[in-house]
Design a protein around this motif. Structure first.
Motif, short mmCIF file in Angstrom:
data_model
loop_
_atom_site.label_atom_id
_atom_site.label_comp_id
_atom_site.label_asym_id
_atom_site.label_seq_id
_atom_site.Cartn_x
_atom_site.Cartn_y
_atom_site.Cartn_z
N ALA A 76 0.85 -1.19 0.00
CA ALA A 76 0.00 0.00 0.00
C ALA A 76 0.89 1.25 0.00
O ALA A 76 1.93 1.27 0.66
N THR A 77 0.49 2.26 -0.76
CA THR A 77 1.20 3.53 -0.75
C THR A 77 0.32 4.58 -0.08
O THR A 77 -0.90 4.58 -0.24
N ALA A 78 0.93 5.46 0.68
CA ALA A 78 0.20 6.49 1.39
C ALA A 78 -0.10 7.67 0.46
O ALA A 78 0.61 7.90 -0.52
N ALA A 79 -1.14 8.42 0.80
CA ALA A 79 -1.44 9.65 0.06
C ALA A 79 -0.31 10.63 0.33
O ALA A 79 0.25 10.68 1.43
N ARG A 80 0.04 11.43 -0.68
CA ARG A 80 1.14 12.36 -0.52
C ARG A 80 0.95 13.55 -1.45
O ARG A 80 0.16 13.53 -2.36
N VAL A 91 0.41 19.06 -6.15
CA VAL A 91 -0.66 18.15 -6.56
C VAL A 91 -0.82 17.08 -5.50
O VAL A 91 0.17 16.54 -4.99
N GLN A 92 -2.05 16.77 -5.15
CA GLN A 92 -2.31 15.72 -4.18
C GLN A 92 -2.37 14.38 -4.89
O GLN A 92 -3.15 14.18 -5.82
N ILE A 93 -1.52 13.43 -4.47
CA ILE A 93 -1.49 12.09 -5.05
C ILE A 93 -2.22 11.16 -4.09
O ILE A 93 -1.85 11.07 -2.91
N PRO A 94 -3.27 10.48 -4.57
CA PRO A 94 -4.05 9.63 -3.67
C PRO A 94 -3.30 8.36 -3.26
O PRO A 94 -2.34 7.95 -3.91
N ALA A 95 -3.77 7.75 -2.18
CA ALA A 95 -3.21 6.48 -1.72
C ALA A 95 -3.51 5.42 -2.77
O ALA A 95 -4.47 5.52 -3.53
N GLY A 96 -2.67 4.41 -2.84
CA GLY A 96 -2.88 3.36 -3.84
C GLY A 96 -2.10 2.11 -3.47
O GLY A 96 -1.72 1.91 -2.32
N LYS A 97 -1.87 1.30 -4.46
CA LYS A 97 -1.11 0.06 -4.26
C LYS A 97 -0.05 -0.04 -5.34
O LYS A 97 -0.20 0.50 -6.43
#
Length: 111
Positions: A76-80, A91-97
Motif C-alpha cells: 500500500a502507498t500512502a497519500a502524498r 498536486v495531491q497524489i491519492p493512496a494506492g497500491k
C-alpha cells in the motif's frame, strides 16, 4: 598540457549490437522451447499461463514467491503531495497500491 586535453575522458566500452539488454517474451519463449521438449507454441502457452496466474494472485493480494529469483508482493502507498513538473504546482497524489519485488539472496549474491 592544454585545457582541451585535460577534458578528454576515456569512453566506456559500448555493448556489442548483438547483445540484448532486455529479454522480451519472444526471446523467452525461444529459450524455454530450446531447453525443454515443448514446441514454441506450447512454451508460449505455458509462459502466458504462468504470467496470468502471477497477475491474478497479485490482484487478490497474495504474495508470489519465485525460488531463486525473488518475491512479488502488493504494498500500500500512502497519500502524498507531489510537484507537477514545469509548473511547480502542488498536486495531491491519492493512496494506492504498487507491486514490490524483493530479490532472492542467492540471485543477489550472484550478480
Amino acid at each position: 598540457m592544454t585545457k582541451s586535453s585535460k577534458k578528454k575522458a576515456v569512453a566506456a566500452p559500448v555493448a556489442a549490437p548483438t547483445e540484448v539488454e532486455k529479454l522480451g517474451k519472444t526471446a523467452l519463449v525461444d529459450l524455454v522451447a530450446g531447453q525443454t521438449a515443448l514446441s514454441k507454441k506450447e512454451a508460449a502457452e505455458a509462459i502466458d499461463a504462468v504470467l496470468d496466474i502471477i497477475a491474478t494472485s497479485l490482484k487478490s493480494g497474495q504474495t508470489v514467491g519465485l525460488p531463486g529469483l525473488g518475491t512479488l508482493s502488493v504494498k500500500a502507498t500512502a497519500a502524498r503531495t507531489g510537484v507537477k513538473p514545469g509548473t511547480s504546482e502542488k498536486v495531491q497524489i491519492p493512496a494506492g497500491k504498487k507491486v514490490a519485488f524483493k530479490v532472492a539472496t542467492t540471485l543477489k549474491a550472484g550478480l
